[in-house]
Write an enzyme that holds these catalytic residues in place. Structure first.
Site, PDB file in Angstrom:
ATOM      1  N   ILE A 156       0.844  -1.209   0.000  1.00  0.00           N
ATOM      2  CA  ILE A 156       0.000   0.000   0.000  1.00  0.00           C
ATOM      3  C   ILE A 156       0.876   1.255   0.000  1.00  0.00           C
ATOM      4  CG2 ILE A 156      -1.963  -1.110   1.130  1.00  0.00           C
ATOM      5  CD1 ILE A 156      -0.884  -0.286   3.832  1.00  0.00           C
ATOM      6  N   HIS A 163      -4.569  -4.506  -2.446  1.00  0.00           N
ATOM      7  CA  HIS A 163      -4.957  -4.166  -1.072  1.00  0.00           C
ATOM      8  C   HIS A 163      -5.089  -2.658  -0.899  1.00  0.00           C
ATOM      9  CE1 HIS A 163      -3.468  -8.277   0.620  1.00  0.00           C
ATOM     10  NE2 HIS A 163      -4.613  -8.364  -0.016  1.00  0.00           N
ATOM     11  N   CYS A 196     -16.849  17.530   7.507  1.00  0.00           N
ATOM     12  CA  CYS A 196     -18.260  17.186   7.825  1.00  0.00           C
ATOM     13  C   CYS A 196     -18.325  16.473   9.181  1.00  0.00           C
ATOM     14  CB  CYS A 196     -18.824  16.284   6.726  1.00  0.00           C
ATOM     15  SG  CYS A 196     -18.322  14.550   6.880  1.00  0.00           S
ATOM     16  N   THR A 205       6.646 -12.107  -0.340  1.00  0.00           N
ATOM     17  CA  THR A 205       5.364 -12.310   0.335  1.00  0.00           C
ATOM     18  C   THR A 205       5.324 -13.719   0.935  1.00  0.00           C
ATOM     19  OG1 THR A 205       2.943 -12.487   0.055  1.00  0.00           O
ATOM     20  CG2 THR A 205       4.289 -12.919  -1.896  1.00  0.00           C
ATOM     21  N   SER A 206       4.727 -13.811   2.123  1.00  0.00           N
ATOM     22  CA  SER A 206       4.613 -15.124   2.774  1.00  0.00           C
ATOM     23  C   SER A 206       3.435 -15.913   2.200  1.00  0.00           C
ATOM     24  CB  SER A 206       4.416 -14.931   4.282  1.00  0.00           C
ATOM     25  OG  SER A 206       3.212 -14.196   4.522  1.00  0.00           O
ATOM     26  N   ILE A 263      15.524  -9.522  -2.174  1.00  0.00           N
ATOM     27  CA  ILE A 263      15.128  -9.103  -3.522  1.00  0.00           C
ATOM     28  C   ILE A 263      16.054  -8.000  -4.042  1.00  0.00           C
ATOM     29  CG2 ILE A 263      13.262  -8.047  -4.869  1.00  0.00           C
ATOM     30  CD1 ILE A 263      11.371  -9.217  -2.594  1.00  0.00           C
TER      31      ILE A 263
END
Ligand code: APR
Length: 260
Positions: free
Chosen positions: A106, A122, A156, A194-195, A236
């Protein structure tokens, strides 16, 4: 640790592919100073638990989210791409690959590195939406408040929620569907950092065609290692630049030119 022979094999694999689709995770950004979630120094083992990203809890107590994640939010907005992000972007720019990145991240770092086709399955921390009236705002207009861990509110009175997918929410349908298509269309699939423990994102690589090679680069074993054609438990940001340097070398005059 990848050997020189491994690097050569990877360079040939990348050079021989035209449409490369990548699923990336938080391990892509740890070398940019952003913690991942589940490794020993990950967010869920140090600062907090997955609960902080639970939508019901956010709606009940937004102050919990902002007090814990606010300062981290700030560091994510200021983070810079690392060598891994840059190497991926160069696969398209320098080697003319049709690269599609489906990212669980993200942080927007693939885009900051220059990658142009990025599907954020995501969502993104860059924008927030008011839970009452739906107005959207840019996170970078709240740097002070985020640093102080304050709840962000629209004029607002409604609470701003980051446009990320909380646990208990649906994934952005367009991003997920485009990612599925790109996996099915690829002639090489990469899984980076990533897992592969969170669905449905973790199921994306299963959409690749029979015979489409799957490469996994992850510091620690993943749930999909046994299905991969090649697996490297490496960083990586260290491995990818070596592969591209070898691709450059392979493309030198007098050698078999890499596919343009
Ligand atoms: N190079 C390679 N692998 C790395 C690196 C690195 N520099 N740094 C960390 N890793 C590996 C870790 O070993 C770990 O297995 O990256 C993996 C990251 O896994 P997770 O922390 O589980 O993150 P991720 O798979 O992206 O989580 C998926 O879970 O909480 C949700 O929405 C959140 O998108 C996230 C999703």
């Amino acid at each position: 640790m990848a050997t020189e022979h491994d690097i050569n094999k990877l360079a040939a694999l990348f050079a021989g592919a035209r449409r490369i689709t990548c699923l990336s995770g938080a391990g892509m950004s740890t070398e940019s100073g952003i913690p991942d979630y589940r490794s020993s120094k990950g967010l869920y083992n140090t600062l907090t638990s997955e609960q902080v990203f639970d939508i019901a809890r956010f709606r009940r107590k937004p102050e919990l989210f902002y007090s814990v994640i606010g300062p981290l939010y700030l560091s994510i907005l200021k983070a810079q791409p690392n060598a891994g992000h840059v190497a991926l972007a160069q696969l398209a720019d320098r080697f003319g690959k049709e690269l599609v990145i489906a990212t669980q991240n993200i942080d927007g770092l693939h885009q900051k590195a220059g990658s142009r086709v990025v599907h954020e399955v995501h969502g993104t921390m860059d924008t927030l939406s008011c839970q009452d009236c739906g107005s959207q705002a840019l996170a970078k207009s709240f740097l002070n408040e985020l640093g102080k861990g304050e709840v962000l509110r629209h004029r607002c009175g409604g609470v701003f929620k980051p446009d990320i997918t909380f646990f208990g929410e649906q994934l952005p349908a367009a991003a997920f569907s485009a990612s599925l298509d790109a996996m099915a269309d690829a002639d090489l699939v990469l899984v980076l950092g990533t897992s592969l423990q969170v669905y449905p994102a973790a199921s994306l690589p299963d959409a690749r065609r029979d015979g489409c090679p799957l490469l996994i680069v992850n510091r620690t074993p993943t749930a999909m290692d046994d299905k991969a054609d090649m697996v490297f438990h490496d960083s990586i940001g260290e491995l990818l630049p070596q592969v591209l340097a070898q691709m450059d070398h392979g493309a030198q005059p007098g050698s078999q030119r890499g596919q343009r």
